[in-house]
Design a protein around this motif. Structure first.
Motif, short mmCIF file in Angstrom:
data_model
loop_
_atom_site.label_atom_id
_atom_site.label_comp_id
_atom_site.label_asym_id
_atom_site.label_seq_id
_atom_site.Cartn_x
_atom_site.Cartn_y
_atom_site.Cartn_z
N ARG A 11 35.00 36.76 56.40
CA ARG A 11 35.68 36.93 55.36
C ARG A 11 36.71 35.72 55.30
O ARG A 11 37.81 35.75 55.55
N PRO A 13 39.12 32.75 53.61
CA PRO A 13 40.04 32.97 52.50
C PRO A 13 39.87 32.35 51.35
O PRO A 13 38.81 31.62 51.19
N LEU A 14 40.33 32.88 50.20
CA LEU A 14 40.03 32.54 48.84
C LEU A 14 41.31 31.42 48.16
O LEU A 14 42.41 31.51 48.77
N ALA A 37 38.16 38.26 43.87
CA ALA A 37 39.01 38.98 44.68
C ALA A 37 38.99 39.13 46.10
O ALA A 37 39.64 39.25 46.73
N ALA A 38 37.53 39.15 46.50
CA ALA A 38 37.22 39.05 47.79
C ALA A 38 35.84 38.62 47.91
O ALA A 38 34.90 38.79 47.17
N ALA A 39 35.60 38.09 49.30
CA ALA A 39 34.31 37.51 49.48
C ALA A 39 33.97 37.70 51.02
O ALA A 39 34.76 37.54 51.83
N ALA A 40 32.55 38.06 51.39
CA ALA A 40 32.13 38.12 52.52
C ALA A 40 30.86 37.51 52.71
O ALA A 40 29.98 37.44 51.84
N ARG A 54 33.17 40.03 45.30
CA ARG A 54 33.66 41.01 44.45
C ARG A 54 34.84 40.28 43.52
O ARG A 54 35.57 39.57 44.04
N TRP A 55 34.92 40.84 42.08
CA TRP A 55 35.89 40.41 41.35
C TRP A 55 36.19 41.55 40.40
O TRP A 55 35.68 42.63 40.47
N GLU A 59 30.89 43.07 41.06
CA GLU A 59 30.61 42.73 42.50
C GLU A 59 29.02 42.44 42.50
O GLU A 59 28.17 42.96 41.52
N LEU A 80 34.04 43.99 53.46
CA LEU A 80 34.95 44.12 52.26
C LEU A 80 35.66 45.57 52.31
O LEU A 80 36.40 45.66 51.25
N ASP A 81 35.16 46.55 52.88
CA ASP A 81 35.70 47.74 52.66
C ASP A 81 37.05 47.96 53.52
O ASP A 81 37.23 47.43 54.36
#
Length: 81
Positions: A11, A13-14, A37-40, A54-55, A59, A80-81
């Motif tokens: 995962r 960093p963004l 908002a998140a990425a894996a 995910r944004w 997603e 991501l969960d």
């Protein structure tokens, strides 16, 4: 979760680093990478083989066809969960 030996899920960093951004665009060209908002990412042998992005409001998950069905999809979701 048991993944193939050379696969790891991370995962990052963004915002995504340029090389990871290019790999994500290759797998998901329509994803709004500037508003993530998140990425894996699933990586095998130094190459990105799968992404779960995910944004706000959406997603997407994409795995290269040769890697599907090996538990990578679930590992990306769990990251991501």
């Amino acid at each position: 979760m048991n993944l193939p030996a050379r696969v790891r899920v991370t995962r990052p960093p963004l915002p995504l680093a340029p090389a990871l951004r290019q790999a994500a665009l290759k797998l998901c060209p329509a994803a709004p990478l500037d508003t993530l908002a998140a990425a894996a990412l699933a990586i095998a042998g130094g190459a990105v083989i799968g992404v779960y992005l995910r944004w706000e409001g959406g997603e997407v998950q994409t795995i290269e066809s040769g890697w599907r069905g090996r538990g990578i999809e679930e590992a990306l979701r769990e990251a991501l969960d």
